[in-house]
Structures are given as structure tokens and as C-alpha cells.
Design a protein around this motif. Structure first.
Motif, PDB file in Angstrom:
ATOM      1  N   LYS A  26      -4.230  -2.097   8.827  1.00  0.00           N
ATOM      2  CA  LYS A  26      -3.577  -1.229   9.480  1.00  0.00           C
ATOM      3  C   LYS A  26      -4.572  -0.280  10.770  1.00  0.00           C
ATOM      4  O   LYS A  26      -4.229   0.533  10.866  1.00  0.00           O
ATOM      5  CB  LYS A  26      -2.248  -0.711   9.150  1.00  0.00           C
ATOM      6  CG  LYS A  26      -2.615   0.348   7.681  1.00  0.00           C
ATOM      7  CD  LYS A  26      -2.080   0.609   6.711  1.00  0.00           C
ATOM      8  CE  LYS A  26      -1.048  -0.516   5.607  1.00  0.00           C
ATOM      9  NZ  LYS A  26      -1.458  -0.750   4.894  1.00  0.00           N
TER      10      LYS A  26
ATOM     11  N   ASP B  79      -5.720  -6.407   3.155  1.00  0.00           N
ATOM     12  CA  ASP B  79      -3.883  -5.977   3.132  1.00  0.00           C
ATOM     13  C   ASP B  79      -3.580  -5.749   4.274  1.00  0.00           C
ATOM     14  O   ASP B  79      -3.821  -5.255   4.842  1.00  0.00           O
ATOM     15  CB  ASP B  79      -4.561  -4.107   2.770  1.00  0.00           C
ATOM     16  CG  ASP B  79      -3.100  -3.803   2.786  1.00  0.00           C
ATOM     17  OD1 ASP B  79      -2.300  -3.763   3.356  1.00  0.00           O
ATOM     18  OD2 ASP B  79      -3.574  -2.141   2.757  1.00  0.00           O
TER      19      ASP B  79
ATOM     20  N   THR C 263       0.855  -5.993   1.413  1.00  0.00           N
ATOM     21  CA  THR C 263       1.421  -4.992   0.718  1.00  0.00           C
ATOM     22  C   THR C 263       2.798  -4.141   0.824  1.00  0.00           C
ATOM     23  O   THR C 263       2.616  -2.745   0.879  1.00  0.00           O
ATOM     24  CB  THR C 263       0.099  -3.118   0.768  1.00  0.00           C
ATOM     25  OG1 THR C 263       0.357  -3.083   2.246  1.00  0.00           O
ATOM     26  CG2 THR C 263      -1.211  -4.377  -0.044  1.00  0.00           C
TER      27      THR C 263
ATOM     28  N   LEU D  81       0.751   9.320   0.549  1.00  0.00           N
ATOM     29  CA  LEU D  81       1.475   8.049   0.805  1.00  0.00           C
ATOM     30  C   LEU D  81       2.671   7.544  -0.568  1.00  0.00           C
ATOM     31  O   LEU D  81       2.817   6.390  -0.457  1.00  0.00           O
ATOM     32  CB  LEU D  81       0.377   6.750   1.100  1.00  0.00           C
ATOM     33  CG  LEU D  81      -0.733   7.286   2.244  1.00  0.00           C
ATOM     34  CD1 LEU D  81      -1.204   5.940   2.790  1.00  0.00           C
ATOM     35  CD2 LEU D  81       0.752   6.891   3.727  1.00  0.00           C
TER      36      LEU D  81
ATOM     37  N   HIS E 180      -0.541   4.232  -4.347  1.00  0.00           N
ATOM     38  CA  HIS E 180      -1.745   4.750  -3.266  1.00  0.00           C
ATOM     39  C   HIS E 180      -0.981   5.947  -3.079  1.00  0.00           C
ATOM     40  O   HIS E 180      -0.811   7.021  -2.965  1.00  0.00           O
ATOM     41  CB  HIS E 180      -1.516   3.654  -1.960  1.00  0.00           C
ATOM     42  CG  HIS E 180      -2.413   4.353  -0.906  1.00  0.00           C
ATOM     43  ND1 HIS E 180      -2.717   5.299  -0.454  1.00  0.00           N
ATOM     44  CD2 HIS E 180      -3.299   4.029   0.090  1.00  0.00           C
ATOM     45  CE1 HIS E 180      -4.182   6.104   0.023  1.00  0.00           C
ATOM     46  NE2 HIS E 180      -3.732   3.895   1.026  1.00  0.00           N
TER      47      HIS E 180
ATOM     48  N   SER F 263      -3.820   9.419   1.447  1.00  0.00           N
ATOM     49  CA  SER F 263      -5.080   9.101   2.727  1.00  0.00           C
ATOM     50  C   SER F 263      -5.665  10.114   2.819  1.00  0.00           C
ATOM     51  O   SER F 263      -5.122  11.520   2.613  1.00  0.00           O
ATOM     52  CB  SER F 263      -4.735   8.432   3.967  1.00  0.00           C
ATOM     53  OG  SER F 263      -6.156   7.414   4.403  1.00  0.00           O
ATOM     54  N   GLN F 264      -7.381  10.152   2.793  1.00  0.00           N
ATOM     55  CA  GLN F 264      -8.298  11.103   3.145  1.00  0.00           C
ATOM     56  C   GLN F 264      -7.819  12.394   1.904  1.00  0.00           C
ATOM     57  O   GLN F 264      -7.525  13.634   2.073  1.00  0.00           O
ATOM     58  CB  GLN F 264      -7.830  12.071   4.305  1.00  0.00           C
ATOM     59  CG  GLN F 264      -8.933  13.005   5.492  1.00  0.00           C
ATOM     60  CD  GLN F 264     -10.645  12.225   5.086  1.00  0.00           C
ATOM     61  OE1 GLN F 264     -10.314  10.591   4.843  1.00  0.00           O
ATOM     62  NE2 GLN F 264     -11.127  13.088   4.869  1.00  0.00           N
TER      63      GLN F 264
ATOM     64  N   GLY G 102      -5.671   2.898  -1.861  1.00  0.00           N
ATOM     65  CA  GLY G 102      -7.012   3.026  -0.426  1.00  0.00           C
ATOM     66  C   GLY G 102      -7.358   4.735  -1.125  1.00  0.00           C
ATOM     67  O   GLY G 102      -7.026   5.347  -1.795  1.00  0.00           O
TER      68      GLY G 102
ATOM     69  N   GLU H   2      -7.152  -1.319  -1.762  1.00  0.00           N
ATOM     70  CA  GLU H   2      -6.490  -1.812  -0.094  1.00  0.00           C
ATOM     71  C   GLU H   2      -7.570  -0.445   0.442  1.00  0.00           C
ATOM     72  O   GLU H   2      -6.946   0.319   1.192  1.00  0.00           O
ATOM     73  CB  GLU H   2      -5.566  -1.475  -0.047  1.00  0.00           C
ATOM     74  CG  GLU H   2      -5.000  -2.329  -1.288  1.00  0.00           C
ATOM     75  CD  GLU H   2      -3.314  -2.057  -1.382  1.00  0.00           C
ATOM     76  OE1 GLU H   2      -2.777  -1.356  -0.875  1.00  0.00           O
ATOM     77  OE2 GLU H   2      -2.538  -2.025  -1.670  1.00  0.00           O
TER      78      GLU H   2
ATOM     79  N   GLY I 266      -8.494   1.978   3.853  1.00  0.00           N
ATOM     80  CA  GLY I 266      -9.255   1.529   5.199  1.00  0.00           C
ATOM     81  C   GLY I 266      -9.968   2.438   5.787  1.00  0.00           C
ATOM     82  O   GLY I 266     -10.869   2.193   6.366  1.00  0.00           O
ATOM     83  N   ARG I 267      -9.688   4.057   6.313  1.00  0.00           N
ATOM     84  CA  ARG I 267     -10.270   4.675   6.429  1.00  0.00           C
ATOM     85  C   ARG I 267     -12.242   5.118   6.270  1.00  0.00           C
ATOM     86  O   ARG I 267     -12.476   5.048   6.821  1.00  0.00           O
ATOM     87  CB  ARG I 267      -9.950   6.183   6.570  1.00  0.00           C
ATOM     88  CG  ARG I 267      -9.817   7.058   6.883  1.00  0.00           C
ATOM     89  CD  ARG I 267      -9.954   8.552   5.942  1.00  0.00           C
ATOM     90  NE  ARG I 267      -7.932   8.916   5.853  1.00  0.00           N
ATOM     91  CZ  ARG I 267      -7.465   9.274   7.164  1.00  0.00           C
ATOM     92  NH1 ARG I 267      -8.260   9.790   8.261  1.00  0.00           N
ATOM     93  NH2 ARG I 267      -6.306   9.188   7.293  1.00  0.00           N
TER      94      ARG I 267
ATOM     95  N   TYR J 217      -7.257   4.450  12.436  1.00  0.00           N
ATOM     96  CA  TYR J 217      -5.985   5.356  13.053  1.00  0.00           C
ATOM     97  C   TYR J 217      -6.079   6.219  13.898  1.00  0.00           C
ATOM     98  O   TYR J 217      -5.697   7.339  14.323  1.00  0.00           O
ATOM     99  CB  TYR J 217      -5.331   6.050  11.709  1.00  0.00           C
ATOM    100  CG  TYR J 217      -5.071   5.881  10.416  1.00  0.00           C
ATOM    101  CD1 TYR J 217      -4.606   4.386  10.621  1.00  0.00           C
ATOM    102  CD2 TYR J 217      -5.708   6.185   9.267  1.00  0.00           C
ATOM    103  CE1 TYR J 217      -4.346   3.682   8.855  1.00  0.00           C
ATOM    104  CE2 TYR J 217      -6.393   5.588   7.452  1.00  0.00           C
ATOM    105  CZ  TYR J 217      -5.246   4.007   7.856  1.00  0.00           C
ATOM    106  OH  TYR J 217      -5.566   3.379   6.885  1.00  0.00           O
TER     107      TYR J 217
HETATM  108  C1  LIG Z   1      -0.686   0.778   2.021  1.00  0.00           C
HETATM  109  C2  LIG Z   1      -1.642   0.631   1.975  1.00  0.00           C
HETATM  110  N1  LIG Z   1      -2.489   0.256   1.400  1.00  0.00           N
HETATM  111  C3  LIG Z   1      -4.132   0.990   1.714  1.00  0.00           C
HETATM  112  C4  LIG Z   1      -3.903   2.118   2.681  1.00  0.00           C
HETATM  113  C5  LIG Z   1      -5.462   2.549   3.532  1.00  0.00           C
HETATM  114  O1  LIG Z   1      -5.080   3.356   3.208  1.00  0.00           O
HETATM  115  P1  LIG Z   1      -6.743   4.553   3.584  1.00  0.00           P
HETATM  116  O2  LIG Z   1      -7.678   4.693   4.736  1.00  0.00           O
HETATM  117  O3  LIG Z   1      -6.114   5.651   3.027  1.00  0.00           O
HETATM  118  O4  LIG Z   1      -7.429   3.733   2.820  1.00  0.00           O
HETATM  119  C6  LIG Z   1      -2.490   2.099   3.427  1.00  0.00           C
HETATM  120  C7  LIG Z   1      -2.729   3.724   4.936  1.00  0.00           C
HETATM  121  O5  LIG Z   1      -1.402   3.922   4.918  1.00  0.00           O
HETATM  122  C8  LIG Z   1      -1.762   1.793   2.724  1.00  0.00           C
HETATM  123  O6  LIG Z   1      -0.476   2.542   3.943  1.00  0.00           O
END
Ligand SMILES: Cc1ncc(COP(=O)(O)O)c(C=O)c1O
Length: 382
Positions: free
Chosen positions: A62, A81, A104, A159, A190, A193-194, A230, A266, A268-269, A363
Motif C-alpha cells: 500500500k 503485505d 493483513t 493505526l 501496528h 506509522s512514522q 510497520g 510489514e 512500508g514507509r 503514501y
Molecule cells: C496493516 C499495515 N501494515 C503495514 C503498514 C505499513 O506501515 P509503515 O508504512 O508505517 O511501515 C500499514 C500502513 O498503513 C498497515 O496498515
């Protein structure tokens, strides 16, 4: 340990060779651009992998659902994920096996569960009994992670407000799952984020650890997987964020878990943010009420959409130095909300100048819209 804040960082440069590089890209591909560096993503992946050596990485698609990024993660041997049929389709197009994914999203339609199973996914996340029951028809084929909620004030994006059960509910759901013949493999969370610090990760790991041990005294099939989510931050202040220092307390908490538990994350950022740079061009300017307005060909309805949805102010690089004046940098749409940066002082800029947005991989394009029917920034790999 404090991670970088997300207040706007603006740098001014007259580095001619860098500007020529950007100008050459615009000359070749047009403007606006999102410029992706697989090398930077690889560096981020390796540094997170080194910082969390016992944890398997599943890239949160995502954050930036893009084929080139998927292919880099694939090359690195990472997992994925996914949280929707669209993300699954993207992986399918890149010939990624469903076996390398975890699904997830705590809330799923039955059709999504069936499609994900056909794709090869076997790990699913739930956070309540109704969702658990949806998996009964597929119980021989699924391993379940139960998502717990740990609300955090130190995360930019909470989150755990919308998803996740509390510790008491987790106990009830796990015991109910056993009665229903469903296999809960372990817990996930979770913490947002950040994150500014790893303290919530540590608290969540410790709480899950204790509850999993307690439940393992009762359950026939023990819990043995922990997914720490994350939340690893991007360096939006360009201050040289240290991922090893951030992860050290997390590692210390993980070291106390039984050695045979399977650990995953998991992110992302942290992985993708620095791997993408935005290049936009000033297409017009005006002096209004003493303020210099500069209009870009990309804005908050496009690549800068994360300023609205993700509450992030991306670092900007301005191609001139000198005396500064009150200024506003705006996007291309007709909407007044489409402002990239205001209350800033900038040197006099010119039509055709390139404004560079840094740390724009997470994002950003993921939340862009088509308002005013403006085209997307072109994504190119270098
Ligand atoms: C279920 C889930 N996993 C992982 C992530 C990724 O999180 P991050 O970008 O903070 O690492 C998100 C972010 O929205 C999430 O909702």
C-alpha cells in the motif's frame, strides 16, 4: 531516542551538475516526474534487515503499489503485505507467488478471501470473532494472525484506532478460535506509522509475549508467530536518521522471545520513502497581496497528496539562493486547498525552475487523484 520530525525542511541549492541532471530528465521524459532509484530501496531494505536480523520483511504494498518497486523487493527476496484484490493483482502481474504474501486486512469480503487463497496466500489477519468465523470454511488452508491494538501518541498516523482488539479480547478470540478448529498462529500489531520512538513497539512486543506464553499453557496448538507491523520512520527532516539505534530496543525485546518463534514485520514507509524524488516545474507565478505565488505542475491532488492524507510535509529543494520574500508554492488544480507550501520565504524563482521533492516514495502516488483531469506525474526508474 527521537526519530526525525515531519516539520518542513527546505534546502536551497545552486549545484549546477545536480540541476543539469534534473533538467536532462525533464527534457527526456517531461514534467512532472517521480524518479525511482532501486539502489536506494535496496540500501533501505538491507539496513532494516541488518537492524532487525531475526525478522522477515514483508513490504507493505500500500505504501507505493508499483511494479518496479515490487520487482526490487522480489529481487531482494522480501515478502509482501497485501490488503486488497488490487494489490494482489499487481503482484500477480509481476509473477510473485501468493506464498510470499500475508493478507493483513482485518476486514475482508468472502470473495477476497477466496481470491487470496486461490492466489496462494495462507496467512490472514483478523481482529474480531465475526471476521474469524468467515475463515471457518477454509480452516484447513489458513493460518491466522490476531491483530492487537496499541494506541500510540508518538506515531504520526494512528493505526490502532480503526483496527485491533485489546488484550482481554485477544484471549477470548484465541480460545474461541480453538473451539472452532481454527489455527491462530500468533499475534500482529501496528503501533502507527512514522513513529517518533520505538517505545510502543517494545511495549507491544512485551505485552504480546506475555499473553502468548500464558495462552500457550492452555492451547493445544501453541502460538508461535509475532508480526511487529510497520512504523519505522522516514527521514523527512534529512537529519541522518539512525535505523540501528531505532531498532536496538525492539531487538532487545525480541531477544527475550522463544528462539523458535517466527518474527515478521510489514514496513512500508521506511523502505520506499527515500527511493523516490519528485521533480516539478514552475509553470506560472504571480505577486498577490505582497506574496509571491509559484504554481507547479504537480500538487496535493497528485504526488503531494500525502500532505493531505498522510499529514507529511516533504523536504523541498529550491534551485536558487539569495534574498528571500514571503512565498507560497501551489499545485496546478483550480482548488485553493492545492497548496504545497505556504508561510515560507524563498528567493525569487522563475517560470521553468524545477522544484525537487525529496523522500516522496511512501503514501504519495498511492493516494493521488485525477481531479481537474490532470495527468499523473510520470514514474521513471534510474
Ligand atoms: C496493516 C499495515 N501494515 C503495514 C503498514 C505499513 O506501515 P509503515 O508504512 O508505517 O511501515 C500499514 C500502513 O498503513 C498497515 O496498515
Amino acid at each position: 531516542m527521537i526519530a526525525p520530525s515531519t516539520n518542513r525542511t527546505i534546502t536551497y541549492t545552486t549545484d549546477a551538475s545536480q540541476q543539469q541532471d534534473y533538467a536532462a530528465l525533464v527534457e527526456k521524459h517531461g514534467s512532472p516526474l517521480l524518479v525511482y532509484s532501486a539502489d536506494i530501496l535496496k540500501r533501505q531494505y538491507q539496513s532494516l534487515n541488518n537492524a532487525l536480523p531475526d525478522v522477515d520483511i514483508y513490504y507493505a504494498v500500500k505504501a507505493h503499489p508499483n511494479a518496479a518497486i515490487i520487482n526490487t523487493i522480489d529481487e531482494l527476496g522480501g515478502g509482501f503485505d497485501i490488503a486488497s484484490a488490487g494489490e494482489m493483482d499487481l503482484l500477480l502481474e509481476q509473477k510473485i507467488s501468493g506464498r510470499r504474501t500475508i493478507h493483513t486486512h482485518p476486514i475482508k469480503k468472502d470473495q477476497e478471501i477466496r481470491d487470496a487463497l486461490r492466489f496462494g496466500a495462507t496467512t490472514f489477519v483478523v481482529d474480531n470473532i465475526d471476521e474469524l468465523k468467515k475463515l471457518i470454511p477454509y480452516k484447513s488452508r489458513v493460518g491466522i494472525l490476531l491483530r492487537l491494538s496499541f494506541r500510540s501518541k508518538n506515531a504520526k498516523i494512528d493505526l490502532s484506532k480503526k483496527f485491533g482488539c485489546d488484550l482481554l479480547e485477544a484471549e477470548e478470540i484465541t480460545l474461541e478460535a480453538e473451539k472452532l478448529g481454527l489455527h491462530i498462529k500468533g499475534f500482529s500489531f501496528h503501533v502507527g506509522s512514522q513513529c517518533e520512538s520505538p517505545s510502543k513497539h517494545v511495549e507491544a512486543i512485551e505485552a504480546c509475549h506475555q499473553l502468548m506464553l500464558k495462552l500457550n499453557n492452555i492451547l493445544k496448538q501453541p502460538l508461535s508467530t509475532l508480526d511487529i507491523g510497520g512504523g519505522f520512520p522516514a527521514d523527512y527532516s534529512l537529519s541522518g536518521f539512525d535505523i540501528d539505534a531505532f531498532c536496538q530496543p525492539i531487538n532487545d525485546a525480541l531477544q527475550k522471545l522463544p528462539r523458535d518463534w517466527h518474527l515478521l514485520a510489514e514496513p512500508g514507509r521506511y523502505l520506499v520513502a527515500p527511493s523516490v524524488t519528485s521533480i516539478t516545474t514552475i509553470s506560472g507565478k504571480s505577486l498577490r497581496h505582497g506574496i509571491r505565488w509559484y504554481y507547479l505542475d504537480d500538487g496535493v491532488y497528485g504526488s503531494y497528496s500525502g500532505q493531505i492524507f498522510d499529514h507529511t510535509n516533504y523536504p523541498l529543494q529550491i534551485p536558487r539562493t539569495g534574498e528571500t520574500y514571503p512565498s507560497i508554492i501551489a499545485g496546478p488544480t483550480c482548488d485553493s486547498i492545492d497548496i504545497v507550501a505556504e508561510d515560507i520565504a524563498l528567493p525569487e524563482l522563475q517560470i521553468g525552475d524545477l522544484i525537487i521533492g525529496l523522500q516522496m516514495g511512501a503514501y504519495t502516488a498511492a493516494t493521488k487523484t485525477r481531479f481537474n483531469s490532470l495527468p499523473d506525474a510520470k514514474f521513471i526508474s534510474i
